[in-house]
Write an enzyme that holds these catalytic residues in place. Structure first.
Site, PDB file in Angstrom:
ATOM      1  CD  GLU A 132      21.229   0.593  29.459  1.00 25.34           C
ATOM      2  OE1 GLU A 132      21.471   1.392  28.553  1.00 25.34           O
ATOM      3  OE2 GLU A 132      22.103  -0.083  30.010  1.00 25.34           O
ATOM      4  CG  HIS A 178      26.452   9.163  26.035  1.00 25.49           C
ATOM      5  ND1 HIS A 178      27.295   8.903  27.092  1.00 25.49           N
ATOM      6  CD2 HIS A 178      25.895   7.967  25.707  1.00 25.49           C
ATOM      7  CE1 HIS A 178      27.246   7.616  27.389  1.00 25.49           C
ATOM      8  NE2 HIS A 178      26.425   7.025  26.554  1.00 25.49           N
ATOM      9  NE  ARG A 231      20.936   6.377  26.334  1.00 23.24           N
ATOM     10  CZ  ARG A 231      22.014   5.656  26.297  1.00 23.24           C
ATOM     11  NH1 ARG A 231      22.965   5.963  25.458  1.00 23.24           N
ATOM     12  NH2 ARG A 231      22.151   4.641  27.101  1.00 23.24           N
ATOM     13  CG  HIS A 288      23.312   9.327  28.918  1.00 24.76           C
ATOM     14  ND1 HIS A 288      22.523   9.432  30.038  1.00 24.76           N
ATOM     15  CD2 HIS A 288      23.500   8.007  28.717  1.00 24.76           C
ATOM     16  CE1 HIS A 288      22.255   8.215  30.502  1.00 24.76           C
ATOM     17  NE2 HIS A 288      22.829   7.333  29.702  1.00 24.76           N
ATOM     18  NE  ARG A 347      24.853   4.459  21.484  1.00 28.58           N
ATOM     19  CZ  ARG A 347      25.129   4.167  22.751  1.00 28.58           C
ATOM     20  NH1 ARG A 347      25.311   2.914  23.111  1.00 28.58           N
ATOM     21  NH2 ARG A 347      25.254   5.111  23.643  1.00 28.58           N
TER      22      ARG A 347
HETATM   23  P1  FAD Z   1      37.059   3.851  22.731  1.00 29.10           P
HETATM   24  O1  FAD Z   1      36.739   2.875  23.776  1.00 29.10           O
HETATM   25  O2  FAD Z   1      36.696   5.249  22.983  1.00 29.10           O
HETATM   26  O3  FAD Z   1      38.619   3.757  22.436  1.00 29.10           O
HETATM   27  C1  FAD Z   1      39.237   4.700  21.592  1.00 29.10           C
HETATM   28  C2  FAD Z   1      40.729   4.509  21.678  1.00 29.10           C
HETATM   29  O4  FAD Z   1      41.375   5.230  20.650  1.00 29.10           O
HETATM   30  C3  FAD Z   1      41.344   4.982  22.983  1.00 29.10           C
HETATM   31  O5  FAD Z   1      42.312   4.042  23.365  1.00 29.10           O
HETATM   32  C4  FAD Z   1      42.014   6.291  22.591  1.00 29.10           C
HETATM   33  O6  FAD Z   1      43.096   6.667  23.407  1.00 29.10           O
HETATM   34  C5  FAD Z   1      42.474   5.949  21.199  1.00 29.10           C
HETATM   35  N1  FAD Z   1      42.742   7.081  20.318  1.00 29.10           N
HETATM   36  C6  FAD Z   1      41.882   8.046  19.926  1.00 29.10           C
HETATM   37  N2  FAD Z   1      42.497   8.893  19.077  1.00 29.10           N
HETATM   38  C7  FAD Z   1      43.776   8.453  18.938  1.00 29.10           C
HETATM   39  C8  FAD Z   1      44.898   8.905  18.206  1.00 29.10           C
HETATM   40  N3  FAD Z   1      44.883  10.006  17.447  1.00 29.10           N
HETATM   41  N4  FAD Z   1      46.047   8.197  18.302  1.00 29.10           N
HETATM   42  C9  FAD Z   1      46.132   7.108  19.077  1.00 29.10           C
HETATM   43  N5  FAD Z   1      45.089   6.637  19.802  1.00 29.10           N
HETATM   44  C10 FAD Z   1      43.929   7.303  19.719  1.00 29.10           C
HETATM   45  N6  FAD Z   1      27.924   1.846  25.276  1.00 29.10           N
HETATM   46  C11 FAD Z   1      27.244   0.714  25.525  1.00 29.10           C
HETATM   47  O7  FAD Z   1      26.976  -0.066  24.615  1.00 29.10           O
HETATM   48  N7  FAD Z   1      26.897   0.410  26.815  1.00 29.10           N
HETATM   49  C12 FAD Z   1      27.178   1.203  27.871  1.00 29.10           C
HETATM   50  O8  FAD Z   1      26.871   0.887  29.001  1.00 29.10           O
HETATM   51  C13 FAD Z   1      27.853   2.415  27.614  1.00 29.10           C
HETATM   52  N8  FAD Z   1      28.143   3.278  28.628  1.00 29.10           N
HETATM   53  C14 FAD Z   1      28.896   4.394  28.361  1.00 29.10           C
HETATM   54  C15 FAD Z   1      29.259   5.228  29.418  1.00 29.10           C
HETATM   55  C16 FAD Z   1      30.083   6.319  29.171  1.00 29.10           C
HETATM   56  C17 FAD Z   1      30.474   7.213  30.311  1.00 29.10           C
HETATM   57  C18 FAD Z   1      30.535   6.591  27.870  1.00 29.10           C
HETATM   58  C19 FAD Z   1      31.422   7.754  27.595  1.00 29.10           C
HETATM   59  C20 FAD Z   1      30.144   5.777  26.811  1.00 29.10           C
HETATM   60  C21 FAD Z   1      29.324   4.675  27.050  1.00 29.10           C
HETATM   61  N9  FAD Z   1      28.938   3.832  26.010  1.00 29.10           N
HETATM   62  C22 FAD Z   1      28.241   2.682  26.288  1.00 29.10           C
HETATM   63  C23 FAD Z   1      29.473   4.016  24.668  1.00 29.10           C
HETATM   64  C24 FAD Z   1      30.650   3.043  24.503  1.00 29.10           C
HETATM   65  O9  FAD Z   1      31.374   2.964  25.693  1.00 29.10           O
HETATM   66  C25 FAD Z   1      31.583   3.467  23.396  1.00 29.10           C
HETATM   67  O10 FAD Z   1      30.848   3.751  22.234  1.00 29.10           O
HETATM   68  C26 FAD Z   1      32.572   2.357  23.087  1.00 29.10           C
HETATM   69  O11 FAD Z   1      33.238   1.983  24.256  1.00 29.10           O
HETATM   70  C27 FAD Z   1      33.554   2.810  22.029  1.00 29.10           C
HETATM   71  O12 FAD Z   1      34.556   1.846  21.930  1.00 29.10           O
HETATM   72  P2  FAD Z   1      35.722   2.063  20.883  1.00 29.10           P
HETATM   73  O13 FAD Z   1      36.637   0.915  21.037  1.00 29.10           O
HETATM   74  O14 FAD Z   1      35.126   2.334  19.562  1.00 29.10           O
HETATM   75  O15 FAD Z   1      36.413   3.428  21.331  1.00 29.10           O
HETATM   76  C1  SIN Z   2      24.237   4.032  30.258  1.00 28.23           C
HETATM   77  O1  SIN Z   2      24.683   3.213  31.043  1.00 28.23           O
HETATM   78  O2  SIN Z   2      23.233   4.723  30.479  1.00 28.23           O
HETATM   79  C2  SIN Z   2      24.936   4.223  28.962  1.00 28.23           C
HETATM   80  C3  SIN Z   2      24.559   3.150  28.053  1.00 28.23           C
HETATM   81  C4  SIN Z   2      24.891   3.491  26.639  1.00 28.23           C
HETATM   82  O3  SIN Z   2      25.417   4.545  26.338  1.00 28.23           O
HETATM   83  O4  SIN Z   2      24.569   2.648  25.795  1.00 28.23           O
END
Ligand code: FAD
Ligand code: SIN
Length: 523
Positions: free
Chosen positions: A116, A351, A290, A244, A386
């Site tokens: 990437e 993103h 990015r 993104h 990032r």
């Molecule tokens: P999240 O996975 O967002 O989980 C947050 C949780 O908190 C959820 O369960 C939500 O319901 C809960 N929550 C929020 N507020 C409250 C509240 N007030 N009360 C109770 N529960 C609450 N990163 C990479 O490294 N590689 C990738 O390929 C990649 N692809 C991505 C593709 C997309 C479409 C997106 C949107 C992001 C991508 N990212 C990627 C970024 C990455 O997915 C996220 O940064 C990461 O998953 C965040 O994980 P987390 O556990 O911190 O939060």
């Molecule tokens: C992607 O698959 O392009 C998202 C990866 C990321 O947000 O790190």
């Protein structure tokens, strides 16, 4: 009325960060309550596509991953933090494999590594183009079968309970400040309940929903950041919002991600004339970091007045597209685009949040008993931009470190009795006023998109600030007078988070990484 539930630790959020912390704490014998506002799987994690970056091949080195991360971060990464987190990457990957994540393999049995933007080596482990779904499923399975973890779905964390806040109502408390629990709204009956714990870990993810166009699902409303801020925790680097470069363009607000890994395999960005324009902007062309790619797309769109540009993945061929990117292939096909033959219409979309609740390498915030992990946290890994796929990695590594540090904290921390502590609700029902909430959410998202996007100016930022102040005063009136519900609470948190973004952006008198301000274009 006493607290509804007591745990050693309350984890807010059930994405990769929250689930990983909960599992490690339970392994150490602690009780954990996971509070999550929708179904457990609904998270940014569940939508992650490209994969998780880590050094797992002999032709790569952690030192190179470190240099790539520092370069993308444009001088604001914390080098020791980068070195430690990336060093622990392979261990984090092994933990995921042990929990049942089956990363895609090559035909010879080696792990398939994607590429990437900003990475000088192939190092992205992935499960086809649905990496997040595979991780979420494996972790949820482990959590569901763990007797020490209780998951409460459809509970919305509203406010942290700190000793300092309790002191405001009870002069007899002599303890120093720490977090001792939280209030959460049971969405099924719309009642706020009191939760008691020795510590709380925020794993609430990001805040893409403060923008009109985002790749993030509806849960991403910045709740954890707003709660931590209200409790007095330090928040930093909020101006660094990652856009993104390639979300599927549709005339609705929906912005489905088209993974950068597609460009890693040969996909090319083209403008409306069909020109592969990235070579005019950066020698790394389509695989520049990015911030560079999103800005170049923005410039091309403004220059031509186009509503979208194109991503040309035709060179990959039908077989690779169907095997390696089945989710994207199907999504586009369902919208009438055969990506082996036709270009994909794309636009940038909000993103990822590089800033957040400041933590050290143990996941500790500056309030005792309050921890943060994952996208809600700001460790210093990402700096001003990032590096792709470093987010899932940061979450999994920091979850281990956070859980280990929590275990130490729990040894010397007692629960604080909250028998008499109860949420006091406003008197009024939100009914015919609901339209105000919908209108204000819409106004907030448009304001952020129009004035606080990829390219900023001081004038636009100030304009956004004054709009946000108005929105804030309206929502505060509602918050204090009405019975709370999810849409009111989310909007309040979104406004707080947006103000933090704009406030940080106004303070930065330079362009750096993801924060590009036309009033300071050259530095
Ligand atoms: P999240 O996975 O967002 O989980 C947050 C949780 O908190 C959820 O369960 C939500 O319901 C809960 N929550 C929020 N507020 C409250 C509240 N007030 N009360 C109770 N529960 C609450 N990163 C990479 O490294 N590689 C990738 O390929 C990649 N692809 C991505 C593709 C997309 C479409 C997106 C949107 C992001 C991508 N990212 C990627 C970024 C990455 O997915 C996220 O940064 C990461 O998953 C965040 O994980 P987390 O556990 O911190 O939060
Ligand atoms: C992607 O698959 O392009 C998202 C990866 C990321 O947000 O790190």
């Amino acid at each position: 009325m006493g607290p509804k539930k007591k745990y050693d630790v309350i984890v807010v959020g059930s994405g990769i960060a929250g689930l990983s912390v909960a599992l490690r704490l339970a392994d150490k014998g602690h009780t954990v309550g996971i509070i999550t506002k929708k179904d457990s799987a609904e998270s940014n994690t569940n939508y992650a596509q490209g994969g998780i970056a880590a050094v797992t091949s002999n032709s790569d080195e952690v030192a190179i991953h470190v240099e790539d991360t520092l370069k993308a971060g444009d001088g604001l990464c914390d080098r020791p933090v980068v070195e430690e987190i990336l060093r622990d990457g392979p261990q984090g990957i092994n933990g995921l494999i042990e929990k049942g994540v089956n990363f895609s393999l090559l035909e010879d049995g080696r792990i398939s590594l994607g590429k990437e933007g900003g990475h000088s080596k192939r190092r992205i482990l992935h499960v086809k183009d649905v990496t997040g779904k595979a991780i979420e499923k494996a972790l949820l399975h482990s959590v569901e079968t763990n007797p020490l973890i209780e998951t409460l779905e459809h509970y919305f964390a509203v406010e942290l309970i700190t000793v300092d806040k309790l002191k405001q109502n009870n002069q007899d408390i002599s303890e120093t400040n720490r977090v001792v629990g939280l209030f959460a709204l049971n969405i099924n009956n719309n009642r706020v309940e009191t939760f008691e714990a020795k510590a709380v870990l925020l794993a609430t993810g990001g805040m893409g929903q403060i923008y009109q166009f985002t790749t993030n699902p509806l849960i991403a409303t910045g709740d954890g950041i707003a709660m931590a801020y209200r409790a007095g925790a330090e928040i930093q680097n909020m101006e660094f919002i990652q856009f993104h470069p390639t979300a599927f363009y549709s005339q609705k607000n929906e912005r489905f991600l088209i993974t950068e890994a597609l460009r890693g395999e040969g996909g090319i960005l083209r403008n409306l004339d069909g020109e592969a324009f990235m070579e005019n902007y950066d020698e790394r062309k389509d695989l520049a970091p990015r911030d560079v790619v999103a800005r170049s797309i923005d410039r091309e769109m403004k220059r031509s007045g186009a509503e979208h540009l194109w991503l040309d993945a035709t060179s990959l061929g039908l077989e690779t597209l169907q095997k390696r990117f089945p989710n994207i292939y199907d999504y586009c096909k369902n919208r009438g685009i055969e990506i082996e033959k036709e270009w994909i219409p794309i636009v940038p979309a909000a993103h990822y949040l590089c800033g957040g609740v400041k933590t050290n390498l143990n996941g500790e915030t500056d309030i005792p008993g309050l921890y943060a992990c994952g996208e809600v946290a700001c460790t210093g890994l990402h700096g001003a931009n990032r590096l792709a796929s470093n987010s899932l990695l940061e979450a999994v590594v920091m979850a281990n470190r956070g859980a280990d540090s929590l275990q130490e904290y729990l040894k010397n921390s007692d629960t604080f009795s909250m028998e008499s502590i109860q949420w006091i609700d406003g008197d009024l029902e939100i009914s015919d006023e609901r339209v105000v909430l919908t209108h204000n959410r819409d106004e907030l998202q448009r304001t952020m998109w129009d004035y606080v996007s990829i390219v900023r100016t001081n004038k636009r930022l100030k304009r956004a600030w004054s709009r946000l102040i108005n929105l804030e005063s309206e929502i505060n009136e509602y918050y204090w007078n009405f019975k709370v519900d999810v849409s009111l609470l989310e909007l309040r948190n979104m406004i707080t988070t947006a103000k933090l973004v704009v406030g940080c952006a106004l303070q930065r008198k330079e362009s750096r990484g993801l924060h590009f301000n036309l009033d300071y274009p050259n530095n």
